[in-house]
Design a protein around this motif. Structure first.
Motif, PDB file in Angstrom:
ATOM      1  N   MET A 182      -1.608  10.513 -11.830  1.00  0.00           N
ATOM      2  CA  MET A 182      -2.941  10.101 -11.393  1.00  0.00           C
ATOM      3  C   MET A 182      -3.826   9.879 -12.606  1.00  0.00           C
ATOM      4  O   MET A 182      -3.961  10.766 -13.462  1.00  0.00           O
ATOM      5  CB  MET A 182      -3.561  11.185 -10.509  1.00  0.00           C
ATOM      6  CG  MET A 182      -4.726  10.707  -9.662  1.00  0.00           C
ATOM      7  SD  MET A 182      -4.160   9.749  -8.239  1.00  0.00           S
ATOM      8  CE  MET A 182      -5.576   9.909  -7.186  1.00  0.00           C
ATOM      9  N   GLU A 209      -0.165  -5.752  -2.850  1.00  0.00           N
ATOM     10  CA  GLU A 209       0.669  -4.669  -3.371  1.00  0.00           C
ATOM     11  C   GLU A 209       0.120  -4.145  -4.693  1.00  0.00           C
ATOM     12  O   GLU A 209       0.070  -2.924  -4.925  1.00  0.00           O
ATOM     13  CB  GLU A 209       2.110  -5.159  -3.560  1.00  0.00           C
ATOM     14  CG  GLU A 209       3.056  -4.081  -4.070  1.00  0.00           C
ATOM     15  CD  GLU A 209       4.478  -4.574  -4.234  1.00  0.00           C
ATOM     16  OE1 GLU A 209       5.298  -3.832  -4.797  1.00  0.00           O
ATOM     17  OE2 GLU A 209       4.768  -5.712  -3.797  1.00  0.00           O
ATOM     18  N   HIS A 231      -3.190  -2.081  -4.083  1.00  0.00           N
ATOM     19  CA  HIS A 231      -2.941  -0.741  -3.557  1.00  0.00           C
ATOM     20  C   HIS A 231      -2.290   0.148  -4.613  1.00  0.00           C
ATOM     21  O   HIS A 231      -2.555   1.360  -4.667  1.00  0.00           O
ATOM     22  CB  HIS A 231      -2.053  -0.827  -2.307  1.00  0.00           C
ATOM     23  CG  HIS A 231      -2.744  -1.433  -1.124  1.00  0.00           C
ATOM     24  ND1 HIS A 231      -3.940  -0.957  -0.631  1.00  0.00           N
ATOM     25  CD2 HIS A 231      -2.406  -2.492  -0.335  1.00  0.00           C
ATOM     26  CE1 HIS A 231      -4.311  -1.675   0.408  1.00  0.00           C
ATOM     27  NE2 HIS A 231      -3.402  -2.623   0.603  1.00  0.00           N
ATOM     28  N   SER A 232      -1.452  -0.427  -5.466  1.00  0.00           N
ATOM     29  CA  SER A 232      -0.830   0.338  -6.545  1.00  0.00           C
ATOM     30  C   SER A 232      -1.872   0.836  -7.536  1.00  0.00           C
ATOM     31  O   SER A 232      -1.839   1.995  -7.958  1.00  0.00           O
ATOM     32  CB  SER A 232       0.209  -0.537  -7.262  1.00  0.00           C
ATOM     33  OG  SER A 232       0.739   0.134  -8.387  1.00  0.00           O
ATOM     34  N   LYS A 261      -5.056   1.335  -6.943  1.00  0.00           N
ATOM     35  CA  LYS A 261      -5.856   2.361  -6.266  1.00  0.00           C
ATOM     36  C   LYS A 261      -5.103   3.696  -6.244  1.00  0.00           C
ATOM     37  O   LYS A 261      -5.700   4.761  -6.471  1.00  0.00           O
ATOM     38  CB  LYS A 261      -6.168   1.914  -4.840  1.00  0.00           C
ATOM     39  CG  LYS A 261      -7.041   0.673  -4.737  1.00  0.00           C
ATOM     40  CD  LYS A 261      -8.520   1.013  -4.726  1.00  0.00           C
ATOM     41  CE  LYS A 261      -8.921   1.562  -3.388  1.00  0.00           C
ATOM     42  NZ  LYS A 261     -10.403   1.738  -3.288  1.00  0.00           N
ATOM     43  N   ALA A 262      -3.800   3.623  -5.986  1.00  0.00           N
ATOM     44  CA  ALA A 262      -2.998   4.838  -5.914  1.00  0.00           C
ATOM     45  C   ALA A 262      -2.931   5.550  -7.260  1.00  0.00           C
ATOM     46  O   ALA A 262      -2.807   6.782  -7.315  1.00  0.00           O
ATOM     47  CB  ALA A 262      -1.590   4.504  -5.425  1.00  0.00           C
ATOM     48  N   GLU A 263      -3.023   4.788  -8.348  1.00  0.00           N
ATOM     49  CA  GLU A 263      -2.983   5.380  -9.687  1.00  0.00           C
ATOM     50  C   GLU A 263      -4.338   5.948 -10.102  1.00  0.00           C
ATOM     51  O   GLU A 263      -4.472   6.514 -11.187  1.00  0.00           O
ATOM     52  CB  GLU A 263      -2.523   4.332 -10.701  1.00  0.00           C
ATOM     53  CG  GLU A 263      -1.064   3.945 -10.558  1.00  0.00           C
ATOM     54  CD  GLU A 263      -0.617   2.976 -11.632  1.00  0.00           C
ATOM     55  OE1 GLU A 263      -1.119   3.094 -12.772  1.00  0.00           O
ATOM     56  OE2 GLU A 263       0.208   2.098 -11.341  1.00  0.00           O
TER      57      GLU A 263
END
Length: 292
Positions: free
Chosen positions: A1, A78, A81-82, A84-86
């Motif tokens: 993160m 994709e 969202h990647s 954002k996920a990081e």
């Protein structure tokens, strides 16, 4: 993160062709964003790394992306969202307008729709709207520009995205000039003060400039100047808040007399002091003061 100490904000500006993305991009430039137009979606991760590497000073980024980039619709979700996920701070601003308005805008600019080079514009608009439906659903903010002027749209953007409660300060440039040498090309507001008595025709003042106390006394003791001064101040203090509200960053105010040596210089000097007293950021230049 990813948890950077000062996380960079990344804004994606997208939407329908003709909805005003180019104008909005300029709004964000004026708000201090680092703006990129038509960046391929596959380059987003690399670009984000460059913006967030140690020592980078970029804090707010706006990326305008749309169907001009062929694979945007397929690659972007994709990747978004990647990111954002990081842990990266990403959001989406989506612009749209009615079919009728978009058709009119393309007609006025005489530009083809990106999806309808050899077809009616409306067909391209309908197809694009359908292709972008999923992306619209992902958007954090949606703005319909159908009934907005560029000034109203700018004001709307400023209210939503200004980094502080205060608007970006308006920088006022004052230019004194002589009409015999031409009008400053970048003037926003221009005042002609040739109606005032000319110190050039007073022997003791002829070779002095408007910064000289005796020249200023000669100009400012005239009754017409006293009347003009009040009307000028009223006009400026009426207009300046309107320019700030619009999101204007720079205002060039030009004052002209015949040679640009006496009257215009004295008045520009007066306005510089007045505006600074009122808390405005002012730059003053006497373009023709030292010309013969």
């Amino acid at each position: 993160m990813v948890e950077p100490q000062n996380p960079t904000q990344f804004l994606i500006i997208t939407g329908l062709s003709g909805s005003g993305k180019s104008g909005v991009n300029k709004c964000f430039e004026d708000l201090g964003y680092f703006c990129v137009d038509n960046l391929p979606a596959k380059l987003i991760p690399t670009f984000v790394q460059l913006c967030t590497k140690p020592g980078a000073e970029i804090r707010r980024v706006a990326m305008t992306m749309d169907i001009r980039e062929r694979d945007f619709i397929y690659d972007f979700p994709e990747i978004y969202h990647s990111m954002k996920a990081e842990g990266y701070d990403f959001s989406i601003l989506f612009l749209e307008a009615s079919d009728e308005v978009l058709v009119r805008r393309f007609s006025e600019t005489r530009r083809p729709h990106p999806l309808a080079f050899d077809r009616p514009v409306l067909q391209g608009i309908v197809e694009e709207r359908e292709r972008l439906r999923a992306l619209r659903d992902m958007a954090d903010i949606i703005i319909d520009t159908s009934n907005l002027t560029i000034h109203e749209l700018r004001e709307h953007i400023n209210k939503i995205y200004s980094p502080s409660a205060e608007a970006k300060p308006l920088i006022i440039s004052l230019i004194s000039f002589g009409y015999k040498y031409g009008i400053p090309f970048n003037s926003d507001i221009l005042f002609d003060v040739r109606f005032l008595p000319n110190p050039f025709f007073v022997q003791d003042l002829k070779n002095k400039t408007g910064l000289d106390a005796r020249v200023q006394e000669y100009v400012f003791e005239n009754e017409e100047w006293m009347q003009f001064r009040e009307k000028l101040a009223d006009l400026l203090f009426f207009l300046l808040p309107k320019f700030v509200r619009e999101g204007k960053s720079y205002l060039t105010l030009s004052i002209g007399c015949t040679g640009g040596k006496h009257r215009s210089v004295a008045i520009a000097d007066y306005l510089e002091k007045l505006l600074k007293e009122k808390g405005h950021m002012v730059r003053c230049k006497h373009r023709d003061m030292n010309k013969e």
